[in-house]
Design an enzyme around this catalytic site. Sequence first.
Site, mmCIF file in Angstrom:
data_model
loop_
_atom_site.group_PDB
_atom_site.id
_atom_site.type_symbol
_atom_site.label_atom_id
_atom_site.label_comp_id
_atom_site.label_asym_id
_atom_site.label_seq_id
_atom_site.Cartn_x
_atom_site.Cartn_y
_atom_site.Cartn_z
ATOM 1 N N ARG A 104 0.919 -1.178 0.014
ATOM 2 C CA ARG A 104 -0.167 0.065 -0.024
ATOM 3 C C ARG A 104 1.136 0.957 0.056
ATOM 4 O O ARG A 104 1.725 1.428 0.374
ATOM 5 C CB ARG A 104 -0.852 -0.350 1.092
ATOM 6 C CG ARG A 104 -2.169 -1.427 1.672
ATOM 7 C CD ARG A 104 -2.912 -0.907 2.586
ATOM 8 N NE ARG A 104 -2.103 -0.804 3.657
ATOM 9 C CZ ARG A 104 -2.221 -0.615 4.442
ATOM 10 N NH1 ARG A 104 -2.235 1.392 4.417
ATOM 11 N NH2 ARG A 104 -1.432 -0.878 5.321
ATOM 12 N N GLY A 158 -3.887 -4.118 -1.672
ATOM 13 C CA GLY A 158 -4.319 -2.764 -0.884
ATOM 14 C C GLY A 158 -4.581 -1.825 -2.144
ATOM 15 O O GLY A 158 -5.815 -0.984 -1.624
ATOM 16 N N SER A 194 -0.820 -3.577 11.698
ATOM 17 C CA SER A 194 -0.220 -4.259 10.877
ATOM 18 C C SER A 194 0.862 -4.812 11.976
ATOM 19 O O SER A 194 1.818 -4.100 12.870
ATOM 20 C CB SER A 194 0.005 -3.716 9.934
ATOM 21 O OG SER A 194 1.216 -2.825 10.341
ATOM 22 N N ALA A 195 1.208 -5.723 11.717
ATOM 23 C CA ALA A 195 2.301 -6.881 12.515
ATOM 24 C C ALA A 195 2.135 -7.231 14.453
ATOM 25 O O ALA A 195 3.178 -7.298 14.580
ATOM 26 C CB ALA A 195 3.765 -6.379 12.300
ATOM 27 N N CYS A 196 1.237 -7.328 14.316
ATOM 28 C CA CYS A 196 0.391 -7.381 15.996
ATOM 29 C C CYS A 196 -0.175 -8.703 15.643
ATOM 30 O O CYS A 196 -0.516 -9.522 16.978
ATOM 31 C CB CYS A 196 -0.801 -6.627 16.293
ATOM 32 S SG CYS A 196 0.608 -5.196 16.241
ATOM 33 N N ASP A 229 -9.354 -8.869 9.230
ATOM 34 C CA ASP A 229 -9.213 -7.474 8.874
ATOM 35 C C ASP A 229 -10.211 -7.017 8.912
ATOM 36 O O ASP A 229 -9.855 -5.518 9.553
ATOM 37 C CB ASP A 229 -9.380 -7.845 7.336
ATOM 38 C CG ASP A 229 -7.851 -6.943 7.410
ATOM 39 O OD1 ASP A 229 -7.131 -6.331 8.245
ATOM 40 O OD2 ASP A 229 -8.012 -5.936 6.469
ATOM 41 N N ARG A 255 2.034 -12.411 -0.593
ATOM 42 C CA ARG A 255 0.529 -12.465 -0.025
ATOM 43 C C ARG A 255 -0.353 -13.553 -0.300
ATOM 44 O O ARG A 255 -0.064 -14.161 -1.741
ATOM 45 C CB ARG A 255 -0.323 -11.450 -0.650
ATOM 46 C CG ARG A 255 -0.094 -9.728 0.594
ATOM 47 C CD ARG A 255 -0.641 -10.130 0.706
ATOM 48 N NE ARG A 255 -0.217 -8.705 2.272
ATOM 49 C CZ ARG A 255 -0.654 -8.080 2.930
ATOM 50 N NH1 ARG A 255 -1.998 -8.189 2.897
ATOM 51 N NH2 ARG A 255 -0.344 -7.173 3.328
HETATM 52 C C1 OXD Z 1 -3.099 -4.004 5.567
HETATM 53 C C2 OXD Z 1 -4.186 -5.352 5.438
HETATM 54 O O1 OXD Z 1 -2.193 -3.667 6.065
HETATM 55 O O2 OXD Z 1 -4.801 -5.975 5.908
HETATM 56 O O3 OXD Z 1 -3.049 -4.175 7.288
HETATM 57 O O4 OXD Z 1 -2.863 -5.943 4.342
HETATM 58 MN MN MN Z 2 -5.508 -4.968 7.798
#
Ligand code: OXD
Ligand code: MN
Length: 589
Positions: free
Chosen positions: A72, A202, A251-253, A280, A374
Amino acid sequence: MANLPDNRALLDWIEECRTLMTPDEVEWVDGSEEQLERLRTRAVQTGEMHRLNPELLPGCYYHRSHPTDVARVEDRTFICTPTREEAGPTNNHMTPDEARAKVLPLYKGCMKGRTMYVIPYSMGPIGSEFSKIGIEVTDSIYVALSMCIMTRAGQAVLDQLGSSGDFVRCLHSKGTLSPEDRYILHFPEEDSIWSINSGYGGNALQGKKCFALRIASVLGRREGWMAEHMLIVGIENPKGETKYICAAFPSACGKTNLAMLIPPELYRKKGYKVWTVGDDIAWLRIGADGRLYATNPENGFFGVAPGTGAKTNPNALAATRKNTIFTNVVRNLKDNTVWWEGLDKNPPEFGEDWLGNPWNGKTATEKGAQPNSRFTAPLSGCPCISDKVDDPAGVPISAIIFGGRRAHTAPLVFESFDWTHGVFVGSALASETTAATQGKIGVVRRDPMAMLPFCGYNMGDYFAHWLTMGDKIKERPKIFHVNWFRQDDEGNYLWPGFGDNMRVLEWVLDRCEGKAEAVDSPVGLLPREQDLNVEGLALKPGALTELLTVDKAVWKEEVKGLREFYAKFDRMPKALKEQLDQLETRLAE
Ligand code: OXD
Ligand code: MN
């Protein structure tokens, strides 16, 4: 071929798109298997996709995006409203006129020599009062096929739309893929989205972040509901009763991991089960009974591949074994499958990395999969998918959880004192950068409600909307904060995380039912050590005490950081500023 409805608004808009972008052909996506198969075959012929091993990965395809187009692009993402104030201090802004003047020329003739696919899609079960319709036009088969996984798309949506002009107009072209001319524009007043020069999920699969969060957050405010960056998970107890939780994490959690959590054996033996509704996005509405209900507007997972493995998330992995499109992972040329870091300890020797270069996992010094590679997989392939995902009414929410990655600040879990305090906790959400993602470790990034890049309007007004919703909900869900990432002074994690997070969710749900104890602290209500079930856990001596400790000195620093952050918002609700003052007072006591 789709049966076109007698819908002037739609047909006129498609004609406008055709005149602007001059594609050679226009193809309406009816979503039939026959048509999708034809599109897949075409994508294989053009080289946009590669068919993977039909025995090992039936219905699965491989795709590579352009190397400059893998994530993104927040700096090229704009909210286009007449005034800057409406977009607020956290969004990039252009006026609609500026945006059109700058970007319209880029669309002129951009589909020459290409087919324009028209994808009617529904965010949420078709026909549900929770759902909204979008029409995306795109010149990318990859986008068309991905949208057919990520959303409910095709003829049934056109039939549902009928002659109504109430749909979000989603204009996408991969254009030239030029990063300098890449734009992701949102026009909330016109319910339209323009995206050009990116083919990445995204930015290009507009149902997801662009519609289901940025535009939907505006619609939600207008219409009295909420679009949130939240997973939805159901916890079934041994009596067969299922309670649902929504949770927002930057993100990353580990959002997808929590959505698909496998309870520890101790819980499984007792009969606990976990059901995924979404990983999400949650759309939240007040039901006829006054309670808060959530639906997952999506129909698929657009998950990060690296780190997804049989140990970390077997349910997500299982979801990717059928009818999935993989993007920018490693290709295993020996058996025509895919691989990524964290999948297993058996990287291919005869492979190709995400850029298409020969790659031998046994000797490679560079990673084979792009870190943001992804999988686009249907919800239905997930073994723990909830039987409520298609329920038009959604699921009733008992608890809302906010969480971030904090080495020393936040305790393992705390409960907010009430809804207003819970909104304050969400507004203060922050996460620390990790070695894996940033040069500097431990930098705090504020990400209110995990919506910083996704709120389509002024975030001060967004906080006010949260407060207003609280006034309207009858049995308000309790709001909690969790932190799975607390560390000791040597940097070791104090909590095992993953499936053991079930132990925290049990306390959360027991609190909602008035069945568990809690004690006061300056930041919120904490479990006592004996309130958490740690049976069978090999925690280090003292770890639980530390996990449930609120260090006042650290929190006083937190208040300072938060004051700076709050100062950015001239529309910050008074009630939240008062919450910050009250926190400061409690810490001084
Ligand atoms: C994000 C995703 O970036 O879900 O939050 O891809
Ligand atoms: Mn997301």
